[in-house]
Design a protein around this motif. Sequence first.
Motif, PDB file in Angstrom:
ATOM      1  N   VAL A   1       0.839  -1.205   0.000  1.00 25.48           N
ATOM      2  CA  VAL A   1       0.000   0.000   0.000  1.00 25.48           C
ATOM      3  C   VAL A   1       0.871   1.251   0.000  1.00 25.48           C
ATOM      4  O   VAL A   1       0.638   2.196  -0.766  1.00 25.48           O
ATOM      5  CB  VAL A   1      -0.946   0.002   1.211  1.00 25.48           C
ATOM      6  N   LEU A   2       1.905   1.265   0.842  1.00 21.76           N
ATOM      7  CA  LEU A   2       2.800   2.423   0.905  1.00 21.76           C
ATOM      8  C   LEU A   2       3.537   2.608  -0.417  1.00 21.76           C
ATOM      9  O   LEU A   2       3.781   3.743  -0.852  1.00 21.76           O
ATOM     10  CB  LEU A   2       3.801   2.249   2.049  1.00 21.76           C
ATOM     11  N   SER A   3       3.885   1.507  -1.075  1.00 20.82           N
ATOM     12  CA  SER A   3       4.561   1.602  -2.357  1.00 20.82           C
ATOM     13  C   SER A   3       3.665   2.243  -3.412  1.00 20.82           C
ATOM     14  O   SER A   3       4.119   3.056  -4.216  1.00 20.82           O
ATOM     15  CB  SER A   3       4.995   0.210  -2.823  1.00 20.82           C
ATOM     16  N   VAL A   4       2.355   1.890  -3.378  1.00 21.13           N
ATOM     17  CA  VAL A   4       1.423   2.469  -4.344  1.00 21.13           C
ATOM     18  C   VAL A   4       1.214   3.953  -4.064  1.00 21.13           C
ATOM     19  O   VAL A   4       1.217   4.788  -4.966  1.00 21.13           O
ATOM     20  CB  VAL A   4       0.064   1.735  -4.306  1.00 21.13           C
ATOM     21  N   ILE A   5       1.021   4.298  -2.781  1.00 25.33           N
ATOM     22  CA  ILE A   5       0.726   5.688  -2.418  1.00 25.33           C
ATOM     23  C   ILE A   5       1.951   6.582  -2.595  1.00 25.33           C
ATOM     24  O   ILE A   5       1.879   7.658  -3.182  1.00 25.33           O
ATOM     25  CB  ILE A   5       0.214   5.784  -0.965  1.00 25.33           C
ATOM     26  N   PHE A   6       3.095   6.110  -2.093  1.00 24.26           N
ATOM     27  CA  PHE A   6       4.277   6.966  -2.075  1.00 24.26           C
ATOM     28  C   PHE A   6       5.205   6.741  -3.264  1.00 24.26           C
ATOM     29  O   PHE A   6       6.041   7.599  -3.561  1.00 24.26           O
ATOM     30  CB  PHE A   6       5.086   6.748  -0.791  1.00 24.26           C
ATOM     31  N   GLY A   7       5.072   5.607  -3.936  1.00 27.44           N
ATOM     32  CA  GLY A   7       5.976   5.299  -5.041  1.00 27.44           C
ATOM     33  C   GLY A   7       6.067   6.386  -6.084  1.00 27.44           C
ATOM     34  O   GLY A   7       7.153   6.851  -6.416  1.00 27.44           O
ATOM     35  N   PRO A   8       4.921   6.861  -6.614  1.00 29.08           N
ATOM     36  CA  PRO A   8       4.991   7.898  -7.646  1.00 29.08           C
ATOM     37  C   PRO A   8       5.485   9.236  -7.120  1.00 29.08           C
ATOM     38  O   PRO A   8       5.796  10.111  -7.891  1.00 29.08           O
ATOM     39  CB  PRO A   8       3.527   8.025  -8.112  1.00 29.08           C
ATOM     40  N   THR A   9       5.545   9.363  -5.793  1.00 28.76           N
ATOM     41  CA  THR A   9       5.920  10.657  -5.235  1.00 28.76           C
ATOM     42  C   THR A   9       7.425  10.773  -5.053  1.00 28.76           C
ATOM     43  O   THR A   9       8.087  11.562  -5.687  1.00 28.76           O
ATOM     44  CB  THR A   9       5.232  10.870  -3.871  1.00 28.76           C
ATOM     45  N   LEU A  10       7.971   9.922  -4.173  1.00 24.84           N
ATOM     46  CA  LEU A  10       9.409  10.033  -3.946  1.00 24.84           C
ATOM     47  C   LEU A  10      10.105   8.715  -3.632  1.00 24.84           C
ATOM     48  O   LEU A  10      11.313   8.673  -3.546  1.00 24.84           O
ATOM     49  CB  LEU A  10       9.688  11.006  -2.793  1.00 24.84           C
ATOM     50  N   THR A  11       9.382   7.622  -3.376  1.00 26.85           N
ATOM     51  CA  THR A  11      10.080   6.369  -3.137  1.00 26.85           C
ATOM     52  C   THR A  11      10.681   5.873  -4.442  1.00 26.85           C
ATOM     53  O   THR A  11      10.302   6.297  -5.509  1.00 26.85           O
ATOM     54  CB  THR A  11       9.115   5.299  -2.593  1.00 26.85           C
ATOM     55  N   SER A  12      11.590   4.963  -4.331  1.00 24.04           N
ATOM     56  CA  SER A  12      12.298   4.510  -5.516  1.00 24.04           C
ATOM     57  C   SER A  12      11.395   3.691  -6.408  1.00 24.04           C
ATOM     58  O   SER A  12      10.540   2.955  -5.957  1.00 24.04           O
ATOM     59  CB  SER A  12      13.502   3.664  -5.099  1.00 24.04           C
TER      60      SER A  12
END
Length: 779
Positions: A327-338
């Motif tokens: 879930v965190l990968s989906v939410i934050f991935g496009p923002t700043l996670t790798s």
Amino acid sequence: MANVLRENRRLKETVELKDQKIRKLLDDIERIRKDPNVMHPSILRLRKLGLNTPALADLGDRWAGYVLGRASMAMEVGSFSFRNVFAAHASNGVLTEESFKTVLRQFEPSIKSDQLTRLWYFADEDGSGRIDLFEFMRMAGCNSNGEMTDEYYEVVAMHLYRKFHAKGGVRRVYATADKNWDQHLNLAEFSKFIKVLLKDVQLTRREIAQVFQRMNVSGSGMLSVLELGWQSLTAGAKCHVSEAWVKDTFHQLATSIQDAGLNIKSLFSTGIVVEKEFREIALRFLTQLRPSQLDRLWKYLQTACADDAMQVRHAGGDKDRLPSDSVLSVIFGPTLTSSPNEISSGAPQGSGSSGSYFGPAGGVGREVLEQLVQHLVRRAGDASPDVCFDSLNPFITSEHFHDLLSTRLGIHYDPVKAKQVFKLIDSDRDSKITRLEFRLMFKAVTPDAQALNTRPGPLGKSDLVLRQKGEEKGFEWKDQKNYEEVADAVVSYVQLQLTALCGLVPLPLPAEAKEANSVVYASSHLKEHTGPLLLLVCGSAPGGAAGVWGRSLCINSSLHEGAMFDYIFRAEELGWAVLVANPNVNDCNGIPLSGSETPHRHLQTLWTSYISPAQASCVLVVAHSYGAPNMVHLLKVEPEARERVSALVFTDGTAFPPGTLLMEGVPSEDSKDPKVHALRKEMLRFQEAAPEAFKPATSAVQSCLRAAARNFMSSEMPPGTPLAADCEGVPAVSAGHTSHPSTTHAATEPVFEFLKLGAQATAKVSAANDELRAVLSGQ
């Protein structure tokens, strides 16, 4: 003959009827002159129903606007979306009288029932007995200047999108309004177009102009079909939940969580996310989301995390539970996670072992910026934001930023991620990073300013110069209206930077205010600080404001000279607490602010609310222009102030004629100058609220001024040059500048020398003034 007589009688009756109408109009005009509310449609309806009782008769449209504005402010402070509030209480798309009262009681619990009934008649302007969404947005979704909020604009834009969609698309509808087929609409054409298209809404002329201005992003004054189409599609993405909207919403959610400084892993600490938990977190940060939109977001997560969710079910979990990492990968991935490519590919070839490739450890938001700052500090060998900024060159563009990170620092992001980091720093979204923006970022992500030595020092003039958009040249005069708009924007910007740049905290005044109140800005440790406290007081409006010595200096020179930033940073470096007064905001929508009805009352309330209870060892003051007689009034009414103020600096301190610093005066009513008449009216209001200001200063006040005060007056002599032993009761020296607004900045060095004496002991200030008088007397 009979026909002539009949015609004369008819003409006579016609004249009498017109005469009666004229007399009635004259009577109405006289009544309106005596009571502006008498012909208000809401008042007329109340009178007709027998509800305009004597006890409530004085509560007119200004009162209604104040109460509704306060309710709107309560919604904003509570992070309530106006649309959600309306939707929660509306039935069949409208608010009835009862549901309207329920909304108001939620945000104005102390309002009386008879006042609430009266307020309904003002809110229901057309007397239809119901309030639709647009009427509600007009009531709650406008700021104090009557300007549309972003949410109100989005409601209108969505409604336009639906109209376009129903009539065959933007271009087809646009063609009906574009009479000359030039693919552009001016404001007049757009107004006619909107009035026909949105008959059911009936936007006002001002609202139509604001919609036009927002849609005309080019600022050309001609709305193109491309601009209208783009704005329509943007609204449609929010209106009809699309994948683009989902990704944009997740981006907003991620940014909001990052701005709050939260550890993302703590959001879902159990490792599993259920729908209810996701909804609560989403609504916590994005309160405007509707239930149907939350459903769409959750379904998107279920699809995106399908493979990982299958593993959870195989392990005995529920099908509606998702792994938190996914879930965190989906939410934050496009923002700043790798991105997945970054995680798997390792460092790019040729980067060298010394290069740093940010994979999964890159973090989000603040974490990435902290890593960037650490690399910059190591690279520059200095923890100063200015040195770090210079290592990246001024006015960095997005592409330049990406190249520099790789070639100079060995930090390798993919282009998309580099652009996202760039946008975090580029706070004004002008596609370049200025020194000020870099400082703001550096200050925001540095947890221990003392350890890293990142406290900003005196600001360089070139950082804070107002420039034409896209150009290096400064402000260019167009007309007074344009100047006032720019000036208002500059004051708003400065006051935002009092918190963002200077780290001050906005405080309500009075401290326990329950109604509309003034706001002042103070160091976060004001209450427990035991060292000196510096109070900064601006001059009169419109030139002076909280954080601003002079609007004209901010516009025509720089914020370094016209704003209070330099004084605040110098005080912080000396270990002093800072308090910025806001004496010129005296009312809210025409309603006087309790305790701040005049500049004099503001300082008096400020003293009793925050300065008197503070543990500061002494109080140092810098008061510009009309702030000086305001401070003298404080010395008159607060004996404690005469004891605790150890150094009192006036920068070209002066009272309005015919007054003096020791005793203010009211201009004569004999003058024919309209400006003098306006000043007289204002001074009479001041005299009523602060009578002591217009009385002679006592010997105790005069003694305090002789010992602790010094007036840095406009003069061509070098700053600090003695001018007079006693000028209106205060020793005077040169400010080093002949322009009144420039005196505070020009005298900065000798002012702080004088304040440092006060920080040590009042006796040292008194001795310095005695020495000044001796020099002037030739002893």
